[in-house]
Design a protein around this motif. Structure first.
Motif, short mmCIF file in Angstrom:
data_model
loop_
_atom_site.label_atom_id
_atom_site.label_comp_id
_atom_site.label_asym_id
_atom_site.label_seq_id
_atom_site.Cartn_x
_atom_site.Cartn_y
_atom_site.Cartn_z
N ILE A 41 1.50 -1.14 0.30
CA ILE A 41 0.05 -0.18 -0.06
C ILE A 41 0.83 1.07 -0.06
O ILE A 41 0.95 1.86 -0.84
CB ILE A 41 -1.13 -0.18 1.28
CG1 ILE A 41 -2.16 -1.28 0.91
CG2 ILE A 41 -1.41 1.83 1.60
CD1 ILE A 41 -2.87 -1.34 1.93
N ALA B 32 9.27 -7.84 -3.68
CA ALA B 32 9.67 -9.32 -3.51
C ALA B 32 9.01 -10.87 -3.83
O ALA B 32 9.68 -11.59 -4.94
CB ALA B 32 9.76 -9.90 -2.03
N HIS C 251 0.67 -10.72 -6.01
CA HIS C 251 0.18 -10.53 -4.75
C HIS C 251 -0.75 -11.24 -5.10
O HIS C 251 -1.31 -12.01 -6.33
CB HIS C 251 -0.38 -8.66 -5.03
CG HIS C 251 0.44 -8.16 -4.52
ND1 HIS C 251 1.48 -7.71 -3.47
CD2 HIS C 251 0.80 -6.80 -5.18
CE1 HIS C 251 2.37 -6.57 -3.48
NE2 HIS C 251 1.80 -5.95 -4.77
N GLY D 129 -9.11 -7.67 4.92
CA GLY D 129 -9.97 -6.64 4.55
C GLY D 129 -9.68 -5.56 4.94
O GLY D 129 -9.10 -5.56 6.45
N LEU D 130 -9.26 -3.73 4.81
CA LEU D 130 -9.28 -3.70 5.72
C LEU D 130 -10.45 -1.59 5.38
O LEU D 130 -10.80 -2.58 4.24
CB LEU D 130 -8.64 -2.07 4.19
CG LEU D 130 -6.75 -3.14 4.21
CD1 LEU D 130 -5.79 -2.34 3.57
CD2 LEU D 130 -5.18 -3.01 5.76
N ALA D 131 -10.62 -1.27 6.85
CA ALA D 131 -11.35 -0.52 7.13
C ALA D 131 -11.08 0.88 6.81
O ALA D 131 -9.79 1.31 8.02
CB ALA D 131 -12.62 -0.42 7.54
N LEU D 132 -11.01 1.89 5.82
CA LEU D 132 -9.97 2.81 5.58
C LEU D 132 -10.77 4.06 6.17
O LEU D 132 -11.94 4.22 5.93
CB LEU D 132 -9.05 3.20 4.82
CG LEU D 132 -8.31 2.19 4.07
CD1 LEU D 132 -7.98 2.61 2.26
CD2 LEU D 132 -7.11 1.85 4.73
N ASP E 135 9.21 -1.89 2.45
CA ASP E 135 8.59 -2.59 2.52
C ASP E 135 8.69 -4.06 3.60
O ASP E 135 8.78 -5.50 4.53
CB ASP E 135 10.38 -3.60 2.04
CG ASP E 135 11.45 -3.05 2.81
OD1 ASP E 135 11.72 -2.60 3.90
OD2 ASP E 135 12.78 -3.56 3.03
N GLY E 136 7.94 -2.99 3.70
CA GLY E 136 6.36 -3.83 5.62
C GLY E 136 7.51 -4.45 6.52
O GLY E 136 8.20 -3.38 6.73
N ASP F 21 4.78 0.38 6.94
CA ASP F 21 4.66 -0.76 8.68
C ASP F 21 6.35 -0.44 8.48
O ASP F 21 7.18 -1.16 9.47
CB ASP F 21 4.33 -1.67 7.75
CG ASP F 21 2.89 -2.16 7.89
OD1 ASP F 21 2.53 -1.11 8.68
OD2 ASP F 21 1.86 -3.71 8.26
N GLY G 291 -7.09 0.31 14.12
CA GLY G 291 -7.59 0.26 12.36
C GLY G 291 -6.95 1.33 11.99
O GLY G 291 -7.69 1.86 10.48
N ALA H 248 -2.71 0.88 7.43
CA ALA H 248 -2.89 1.87 6.05
C ALA H 248 -2.84 2.99 5.99
O ALA H 248 -2.08 3.52 5.28
CB ALA H 248 -3.76 0.31 5.49
P1 FAD Z 1 2.60 -4.39 3.07
O1 FAD Z 1 1.80 -4.06 3.05
O2 FAD Z 1 3.27 -5.20 3.98
O3 FAD Z 1 3.69 -4.02 1.61
C1 FAD Z 1 5.04 -4.46 1.68
C2 FAD Z 1 5.27 -5.03 0.71
O4 FAD Z 1 7.09 -5.10 0.79
C3 FAD Z 1 5.33 -6.32 -0.09
O5 FAD Z 1 4.12 -6.44 -1.24
C4 FAD Z 1 6.09 -7.56 -0.24
O6 FAD Z 1 6.00 -8.54 -0.49
C5 FAD Z 1 7.27 -6.39 -0.13
N1 FAD Z 1 8.41 -6.60 0.36
C6 FAD Z 1 8.60 -6.70 1.46
N2 FAD Z 1 10.38 -7.08 1.76
C7 FAD Z 1 10.71 -6.74 1.05
C8 FAD Z 1 12.27 -6.53 0.02
N3 FAD Z 1 13.10 -6.65 0.68
N4 FAD Z 1 12.27 -6.11 -1.29
C9 FAD Z 1 11.13 -6.07 -2.01
N5 FAD Z 1 10.08 -5.71 -1.35
C10 FAD Z 1 9.40 -6.41 -0.42
N6 FAD Z 1 -4.56 -0.70 8.62
C11 FAD Z 1 -5.48 0.21 7.81
O7 FAD Z 1 -5.59 1.30 7.61
N7 FAD Z 1 -7.18 0.21 8.49
C12 FAD Z 1 -7.30 -1.08 9.27
O8 FAD Z 1 -8.54 -1.66 8.96
C13 FAD Z 1 -6.49 -2.14 8.88
N8 FAD Z 1 -7.39 -3.62 9.62
C14 FAD Z 1 -5.39 -4.27 10.19
C15 FAD Z 1 -6.12 -5.07 10.23
C16 FAD Z 1 -5.33 -6.71 10.32
C17 FAD Z 1 -5.70 -7.69 10.75
C18 FAD Z 1 -3.80 -5.84 10.18
C19 FAD Z 1 -2.33 -7.57 10.44
C20 FAD Z 1 -3.32 -4.83 9.35
C21 FAD Z 1 -5.00 -4.28 9.39
N9 FAD Z 1 -4.00 -3.05 8.89
C22 FAD Z 1 -5.39 -2.20 8.38
C23 FAD Z 1 -2.74 -2.47 8.67
C24 FAD Z 1 -2.44 -2.35 6.75
O9 FAD Z 1 -2.22 -3.59 6.65
C25 FAD Z 1 -0.53 -2.59 6.88
O10 FAD Z 1 -0.40 -1.14 8.29
C26 FAD Z 1 -0.26 -1.64 5.76
O11 FAD Z 1 -0.51 -2.99 4.74
C27 FAD Z 1 0.59 -1.87 5.17
O12 FAD Z 1 1.67 -1.58 4.31
P2 FAD Z 1 2.72 -1.12 3.78
O13 FAD Z 1 2.84 -0.82 2.15
O14 FAD Z 1 3.66 -0.51 4.69
O15 FAD Z 1 2.95 -2.79 3.66
#
Ligand code: FAD
Length: 440
Positions: free
Chosen positions: A17, A39, A43, A49-52, A167-168, A316, A326, A329
């Motif tokens: 995201i 990586a 996907h 599911g996300l509630a934004l 990268d999460g 993240d 929540g 994201a």
């Molecule tokens: P990620 O979505 O984790 O994406 C990271 C990407 O980097 C991935 O595609 C991964 O494959 C890639 N990657 C990892 N390592 C490497 C590498 N070394 N090289 C290249 N690529 C790599 N948030 C909300 O706002 N509302 C909600 O309702 C909500 N509900 C949630 C419910 C649950 C159960 C959980 C666990 C989380 C929830 N969240 C919610 C939080 C939200 O899902 C995360 O904060 C969000 O997905 C973070 O996005 P991101 O892009 O930072 O990380």
């Protein structure tokens, strides 16, 4: 050099995201040459599911109307009635006030949820295919005076003027920035949270639980776990969960992007909920019938900085939080909005560091506060934050304040603050080096 020739190359590591929303903004700037390295080969839909919340919507709109539209195209109304007013309703699940409403969060008409996989697909449609490479996992980063070099697990190498780590939770870029041994590098599950979740048809759920919980978004608080329901897919499916504090024995298995959702042997014991409200016990039994989707969650202790030189982290990678507020994201999208705005101003590589420092100054305090807030929410839900759970009025006040902090933010002000900090940095650098303060 013509004005349409990119002058700055930016590598975005991670196409989640944070990475994709940021890329959707940056690719519109002709002075930037953007590439995303993701990586996974593609996907997967892991049913998350996300509630934004409103701040997430504002952030997407600031990056661009097309980004917000991509979300709208993929989002679905939580309720079967598009116009119905809905809120997340917090109830006491156990104790003298069991069954009583504590607070309502995020009341709005036509509230939507979006599957993470659908949202990513929507963002991807905004990005030309030649700007993203899947199946490229970064394993190493190093900086020279000239640029940032990075290596992939397949042995190939690339370089760019700037590297942005999206990268999460288990971020390689975070480990590079803070150092492998820094106490805040790895995510932790301080409170031992284990989340059990089940996904069933609404029809099946109605046979076992009160039907009103198949069309509302309740969270029931209680000392041996909080219990929640989210209607999905226009009310045809129900996601129900129990989050239990103090039982996880493994490191965090990551947010909903994790492909490994094994329960790590954690078991749910429904008999522990015999003193919960009968409605809540019924939901617990529903979840306990299938705990295959269960994982240990975690968050990041505060990083002392999000950026160093020409490398920064976002989403993240920078501030993973527990899912209880929540807003993970949403915070990733706020990061992307601020970086997107700052890179409007960066017209030469020498200004990258000034922009990343401004990003750090504006985004770190707020996003780290949300990490703390989500931790606090978890403890409050579990009746483990002092005795606040004994005072419904105090609880209400706390949730109202939190909701104002996350939802009602004025993001335009944050963009202006970032812009001012960037200008200060540019001026400071110029006075130190004696060079002109221009950016062209
Ligand atoms: P990620 O979505 O984790 O994406 C990271 C990407 O980097 C991935 O595609 C991964 O494959 C890639 N990657 C990892 N390592 C490497 C590498 N070394 N090289 C290249 N690529 C790599 N948030 C909300 O706002 N509302 C909600 O309702 C909500 N509900 C949630 C419910 C649950 C159960 C959980 C666990 C989380 C929830 N969240 C919610 C939080 C939200 O899902 C995360 O904060 C969000 O997905 C973070 O996005 P991101 O892009 O930072 O990380």
């Amino acid at each position: 050099m013509g004005s349409n020739t990119p002058t700055i190359s930016i590598a975005i590591i991670g196409g989640g995201i944070a990475g994709l929303s940021l890329a959707a903004g940056l690719i519109k700037k002709p002075h930037l040459d953007i590439h995303i390295y993701e990586a996974v080969p593609q996907h997967k839909d892991v049913g998350a599911g996300l509630a934004l919340h409103r701040n997430a919507i504002k952030a997407m709109s600031l990056i661009g109307p097309e980004v917000y539209q991509a979300y709208l195209d993929k989002a679905i109304d939580i309720s079967s009635e598009a116009d119905e007013e809905m809120a997340t309703q917090l109830y006491f699940g156990q104790g003298p006030h069991a069954g009583e409403l504590v607070a309502e969060l995020g009341r709005a008409k036509g509230r939507k949820s979006v599957s993470r996989a659908d949202l990513l697909a929507g963002f991807l449609e905004l990005i030309p295919k030649d700007r993203i490479t899947f199946g490229k996992k970064v394993s190493k980063v190093c900086e020279t005076n000239e640029n940032v070099q990075f290596e992939f697990t397949d042995g190939t190498k690339h370089s760019a003027d700037c590297l942005l780590g999206a990268d999460g939770i288990h971020s390689v870029i975070r480990a590079y920035l803070l150092g492998d041994d820094h106490p805040a590098t790895d995510p932790k599950n301080h409170d031992g949270w284990q989340v059990f979740r089940t996904l069933v048809s609404a029809e099946e759920a109605r046979k076992k639980i009160d039907e009103k919980y198949t069309r509302t978004v309740p969270i029931f608080l209680g000392p041996r776990g909080h219990v929640n329901c989210i209607p999905m897919n226009k009310g045809t499916r129900l996601s129900a969960g129990v989050a239990v504090r103090g039982i996880a024995t493994t490191n965090p298995t990551g947010p909903d992007t994790s492909e490994d959702k094994s329960s790590n042997g954690a078991k749910m014991d429904p008999s522990l909920y015999s003193d919960y409200h009968p409605d809540v016990k019924a939901i617990v039994d529903l979840v306990a019938a299938d705990t295959s989707a269960s994982w240990s969650v975690g968050d990041h202790d505060h990083a002392p900085f999000y950026a160093k030189s020409r490398v920064a982290m976002l989403g993240d990678a920078a501030h993973a939080s527990l899912p209880f507020a929540g807003n993970g994201a949403a915070q990733a999208l706020e990061d992307a909005a601020v970086l997107d705005h700052l890179f409007d101003l960066v017209k030469q590589p020498g200004r990258i560091e000034d922009a990343l420092d401004a990003y750090d100054a504006v985004r770190r305090p707020r996003s780290q506060f949300v990490v703390d807030l989500a931790r606090k929410f978890g403890r409050v839900y579990a009746y483990a934050e002092g005795d606040i759970h004994e005072d419904p009025e105090k609880l209400r006040e706390m949730f109202d304040m939190a909701s104002i902090f996350t939802n009602e933010v004025d993001l335009r002000k944050h963009l202006e603050q970032a812009e001012r900090k960037f200008a200060d940095n540019v001026r400071g650098r110029s006075s130190r080096t004696g060079a002109g303060g221009g950016n062209e």
